[in-house]
Design an enzyme around this catalytic site. Structure first.
Site, PDB file in Angstrom:
ATOM      1  N   THR A 148       0.731  -1.226   0.138  1.00 27.45           N
ATOM      2  CA  THR A 148      -0.078   0.040  -0.052  1.00 27.45           C
ATOM      3  C   THR A 148       0.853   1.220  -0.006  1.00 27.45           C
ATOM      4  O   THR A 148       2.046   0.953   0.359  1.00 27.45           O
ATOM      5  CB  THR A 148      -0.718  -0.078   1.093  1.00 27.45           C
ATOM      6  N   GLU A 185      -5.956  -3.828  -0.992  1.00 27.64           N
ATOM      7  CA  GLU A 185      -6.135  -4.961  -0.209  1.00 27.64           C
ATOM      8  C   GLU A 185      -7.625  -5.744  -0.852  1.00 27.64           C
ATOM      9  O   GLU A 185      -7.652  -6.736  -0.284  1.00 27.64           O
ATOM     10  CB  GLU A 185      -6.732  -4.580   1.188  1.00 27.64           C
ATOM     11  N   TRP A 209     -20.875  15.063   9.909  1.00 21.92           N
ATOM     12  CA  TRP A 209     -20.010  14.881   8.842  1.00 21.92           C
ATOM     13  C   TRP A 209     -20.154  15.442   7.718  1.00 21.92           C
ATOM     14  O   TRP A 209     -21.348  15.583   7.375  1.00 21.92           O
ATOM     15  CB  TRP A 209     -20.018  13.524   8.849  1.00 21.92           C
ATOM     16  N   LYS A 257     -15.330  17.030  10.340  1.00 22.36           N
ATOM     17  CA  LYS A 257     -16.373  17.001  11.280  1.00 22.36           C
ATOM     18  C   LYS A 257     -16.685  18.121  11.714  1.00 22.36           C
ATOM     19  O   LYS A 257     -15.917  18.966  12.436  1.00 22.36           O
ATOM     20  CB  LYS A 257     -15.852  16.095  12.643  1.00 22.36           C
TER      21      LYS A 257
HETATM   22  P1  ADP Z   1      -5.581   2.304  -5.565  1.00 18.22           P
HETATM   23  O1  ADP Z   1      -4.589   3.240  -5.430  1.00 18.22           O
HETATM   24  O2  ADP Z   1      -5.764   1.319  -6.477  1.00 18.22           O
HETATM   25  O3  ADP Z   1      -6.851   3.026  -5.579  1.00 18.22           O
HETATM   26  P2  ADP Z   1      -5.531   2.209  -2.775  1.00 18.22           P
HETATM   27  O4  ADP Z   1      -5.297   0.966  -1.830  1.00 18.22           O
HETATM   28  O5  ADP Z   1      -4.330   2.975  -2.941  1.00 18.22           O
HETATM   29  O6  ADP Z   1      -5.886   1.630  -4.275  1.00 18.22           O
HETATM   30  O7  ADP Z   1      -6.527   3.138  -2.265  1.00 18.22           O
HETATM   31  C1  ADP Z   1      -7.773   2.784  -2.079  1.00 18.22           C
HETATM   32  C2  ADP Z   1      -8.762   3.798  -1.630  1.00 18.22           C
HETATM   33  O8  ADP Z   1      -8.838   4.906  -2.722  1.00 18.22           O
HETATM   34  C3  ADP Z   1      -9.817   3.621  -1.391  1.00 18.22           C
HETATM   35  O9  ADP Z   1      -9.891   2.979   0.055  1.00 18.22           O
HETATM   36  C4  ADP Z   1     -10.811   4.699  -1.147  1.00 18.22           C
HETATM   37  O10 ADP Z   1     -10.693   5.584  -0.239  1.00 18.22           O
HETATM   38  C5  ADP Z   1     -10.338   5.528  -2.611  1.00 18.22           C
HETATM   39  N1  ADP Z   1     -10.920   5.252  -3.800  1.00 18.22           N
HETATM   40  C6  ADP Z   1     -10.624   4.238  -4.713  1.00 18.22           C
HETATM   41  N2  ADP Z   1     -11.818   4.190  -5.660  1.00 18.22           N
HETATM   42  C7  ADP Z   1     -12.621   5.322  -5.456  1.00 18.22           C
HETATM   43  C8  ADP Z   1     -13.711   5.921  -6.128  1.00 18.22           C
HETATM   44  N3  ADP Z   1     -14.209   5.520  -7.046  1.00 18.22           N
HETATM   45  N4  ADP Z   1     -14.320   6.881  -5.266  1.00 18.22           N
HETATM   46  C9  ADP Z   1     -13.730   7.362  -3.986  1.00 18.22           C
HETATM   47  N5  ADP Z   1     -12.647   6.916  -3.661  1.00 18.22           N
HETATM   48  C10 ADP Z   1     -12.159   5.950  -4.156  1.00 18.22           C
END
Ligand code: ADP
Length: 543
Positions: free
Chosen positions: A185, A331, A442, A437
Site C-alpha cells: 500500500t 487490499e 460529518w 467533522k
Molecule cells: P488504489 O490506489 O488502487 O485506488 P489504494 O489502496 O491506494 O488503491 O486506495 C484505495 C482507496 O482509494 C479506497 O479505500 C478509497 O478511499 C479510494 N478510492 C478508490 N476508488 C474510489 C472511488 N471511485 N471513489 C472514491 N474513492 C475511491
C-alpha cells in the site's frame, strides 16, 4: 458428501495456457523506453515468459522468492508477471514514484532477491543499492544496444538473459493458495504494508473483472490500462485480457501524457481504457485543446478516487464515450464495486446521481457499513458508516504481520466512510481520515469536490477540513483554475448555495496553481494539510 468434479487448481498458469491455446495470434502492443511501437503476439509473449522462467532458475531464484519490478506498462513487465507467478515465484511490483526511503523499506521488508528495472530507474537504484542487502542482483529491462553504464552490482541485460533459453518451460503444478504477487500500500499513514495475492484470489478476481456488468471484455476489444502495472497489478487487466484474447495496449513511460494516449488510442483502435481521474483530465484537456477525437473508444473505467461529473459529461458529450465509475483498493485486488451502464430509460437527473456513486459490489465481494460500535447500519442510501468488506480476493493478513487484518467477526475495514442504498449502490463519502467533522456532523469532502468540478473554469478541486474554534473543523476549498480562466473565489462559494446543505458550504476558497498528488495519482490530502498547516480562517486572521 463431497462433490465429484475435478479438483483443478485455480492458478494464473491456466490463463497463460488458455491464451496460448486459443489466442496465439492476439496482439500485445507496447511503448517502451527503447521502442515507441513494439508489437507481438500472445504466443511470442508466453514463449518469452518461458525463456524468462528458465533464466530466473539460472539466476538461482527458488520457489517463493520475491522478484521485484520497477517498471512501466509494457510487454517485458507482462512477461515478468507470468514468468514469476507461474513458476512459483512472487511478482513484487514496486511503485517507482514512492520516496526512496519507502522503496528501500519495501524491498528490505519483502526481502526481494532480484530487481528487474526499467533503464530510467537505474540512477534511483544506484543511490539505494548499498542499503538493499537481500538483493542478489539487477536486471535491466532492455537490450544490449540500450544497456546503460551503471555502478549497480551484479547487473544483467534482460534480452541477453533470455536469448539463449528454451521457449518451453515445464510449468509446475502449483497449489492455488500459492502466493502469486505482492504489492505494498502507499503507506500514507505509517509504513507501507504488503498485500500478498494468491493464485486463487487473482483468478477469481479476474472472473469478477470480466463479468458483463463489470469490464465486460470481449475478444474484439482493444484494452488500454492507464493504471500502472506497478500498482495492484494494473487492476488485473494483464490477467483478464488474455482470458478473452483481446488486444492489450500498453502505454509505457508516458502514460500521463494526453497526446501519447490519444495517438495510441487512435492507432490501436482502443475500445476500453481504465485509469484514475487525473489521467482522464490530461487526456480530455489534450483533446479539447487540439480539437482531436478518439473515435474507437467505447468506454472508460474510472477509479482510485471519486470521478467528477465533468469527466463523465465531457467524455460522453464530446466523444460518445461511456464512463464507468469503480471503487476498490490494494487490499481488494483491487475490485470492489463497479457502476454498470445505466439504462437509457432512467431520467437524466437520477442517472447522474446514480453514476456519481461508486457502483454495485462485484459478485465475490460482500459489503456492509457499521457505526462506531460495529453495529450494521441500514442500506438506505442515507446512513453512513465505516465500510467493511469480505470475499475471496480480500486481504486477510498483511505480509509478515503476526495479526489478522480483520475485525473480530471476520470483516476487512476499508478505512472508507460510505452509504449503501437499497439497490446495493455504494456511495463513498470520504476516507475515514479525510472526513470533515463540523459541530459533530460529518461533511463529505467528495460531494463538495464533485460540485466544485462542475463549475466553469475549474480544472481540479480539493476540500480539506481545517481546525475551527467554534465548529471544531470547517471545509476549505482549493481550486486549480483552467488555463486562462478568470475565477472569482466569492462567486465559486456562492455557487454552492442551494446545491448542498447550507452548513456544508466551504468557509473559504483558495486558487492554487496545482494540487499535490500521491504516487498513484490521487490528490494527497495529507500533503495539502501539511501545506496549509499555517492557514487561518479569514475571520480569525482579522482578529
Ligand atoms: P488504489 O490506489 O488502487 O485506488 P489504494 O489502496 O491506494 O488503491 O486506495 C484505495 C482507496 O482509494 C479506497 O479505500 C478509497 O478511499 C479510494 N478510492 C478508490 N476508488 C474510489 C472511488 N471511485 N471513489 C472514491 N474513492 C475511491
Amino acid at each position: 458428501m463431497p462433490g465429484m468434479m475435478m479438483q483443478s487448481q485455480l492458478t494464473l498458469t491456466e490463463v497463460m495456457r488458455h491464451a496460448q491455446a486459443n489466442f496465439a495470434d492476439s496482439e500485445i502492443v507496447s511503448i517502451t523506453a527503447d521502442n515507441p511501437q513494439h508489437r507481438y503476439t500472445y504466443s511470442e509473449a508466453f514463449e518469452r515468459s518461458a525463456q524468462l522462467a528458465h533464466a530466473l532458475q539460472k539466476l538461482g531464484a527458488a520457489p517463493g522468492d520475491r522478484i521485484g519490478t520497477l517498471a512501466w506498462n509494457d510487454y517485458r513487465h507482462f512477461e515478468l508477471y507470468y514468468a514469476t507467478s507461474c513458476s512459483g515465484l512472487v511478482c513484487h511490483t514496486i511503485n517507482p514514484r514512492l520516496f526512496p526511503e519507502q522503496i528501500t523499506y519495501i524491498v528490505e521488508h519483502a526481502e526481494d532477491r532480484w530487481l528487474f528495472i526499467d533503464p530510467m530507474f537505474v540512477p534511483l537504484l544506484e543511490a539505494l543499492a548499498d542499503r538493499l542487502g537481500t538483493v542478489r542482483g539487477y536486471v535491466i529491462l532492455t537490450d544490449s544496444d540500450h544497456m546503460p553504464d551503471t555502478s549497480l552490482p551484479d547487473v544483467h541485460c534482460y534480452e541477453e538473459l533470455l536469448a539463449l533459453q528454451p521457449t518451453r518451460f515445464d510449468w509446475p503444478q502449483l497449489d492455488e493458495s500459492t502466493a502469486a504477487a505482492l504489492c505494498y500500500t502507499s503507506g500514507t499513514t505509517g509504513n507501507p504494508k504488503g498485500v500478498l495475492y494468491s493464485h486463487r484470489a487473482m483468478l477469481l478476481h479476474t472472473y469478477g473483472v470480466l463479468l458483463p456488468d463489470v469490464f465486460a471484455l470481449q475478444s474484439h476489444d482493444a484494452v488500454l490500462p492507464v493504471v500502472p502495472m506497478f500498482h495492484v497489478n494494473a487492476w488485473a487487466i494483464p490477467y483478464a485480457v488474455p482470458v478473452v484474447g483481446a488486444k492489450l495496449v500498453l502505454p509505457g513511460p508516458r502514460m500521463g501524457c494526453g497526446e501519447t494516449l490519444t495517438r495510441l488510442m487512435q492507432r490501436e483502435k482502443v475500445t476500453i481504457a481504465a485509469g484514475v481521474p487525473t489521467v482522464w483530465l490530461a487526456l480530455l484537456k489534450y483533446l479539447r485543446e487540439n480539437d482531436d477525437t478518439i473515435a474507437s473508444l467505447d468506454r472508460v473505467v474510472v477509479g482510485g478516487s471519486a470521478c467528477p461529473w465533468s469527466i463523465m459529461e465531457e467524455f460522453e458529450q464530446r466523444h460518445g464515450v461511456y464512463t464507468h465509475h469503480a471503487w476498490g483498493m490494494t487490499e481488494m485486488s483491487p475490485l470492489g464495486t463497479f457502476n454498470p451502464r445505466v439504462a437509457g430509460s432512467v431520467p437524466a437527473g437520477e442517472a447522474r446521481s446514480l453514476r456519481l456513486k461508486q457502483g454495485r459490489a462485484a459478485f465475490g465481494v460482500e459489503m456492509r457499513i457499521v457505526d462506531e460500535q460495529g453495529q450494521s447500519l441500514p442500506r438506505d442510501g442515507v446512513a453512513y458508516g465505516a465500510l467493511q468488506v469480505r470475499g475471496p480476493w480480500v486481504c486477510e493478513r498483511y505480509y509478515r504481520a503476526d495479526e489478522s487484518a480483520l475485525t473480530a467477526d471476520g470483516w476487512f475495514d476499508t478505512g472508507d466512510v460510505a452509504t449503501i442504498d437499497a439497490r446495493g449502490y455504494l456511495g463513498i463519502t470520504d476516507r475515514t481520515k479525510d472526513v470533515i467533522k463540523s459541530g459533530g456532523e460529518w461533511i463529505s469532502s467528495i460531494e463538495l469536490e464533485n460540485f466544485a468540478m462542475t463549475l466553469d473554469g475549474v480544472s481540479e478541486a480539493a476540500v480539506i477540513g481545517i481546525a475551527h474554534e467554534k465548529w471544531a473543523e470547517r471545509p476549505l476549498l482549493l481550486v486549480v483554475p483552467k488555463p486562462g480562466a478568470d475565477l472569482d473565489t466569492g462567486a465559486i462559494l456562492a455557487a454552492f448555495g442551494g446545491q448542498v446543505a447550507k452548513w456544508w458550504i466551504p468557509d473559504d476558497c483558495i486558487l492554487v496553481g496545482e494540487l499535490p498528488h500521491t504516487a498513484t495519482g490521487k490528490i494527497s490530502k495529507r500533503d495539502l494539510r501539511e501545506q496549509l498547516a499555517d492557514y487561518r480562517w479569514p475571520a480569525e486572521a482579522d482578529v
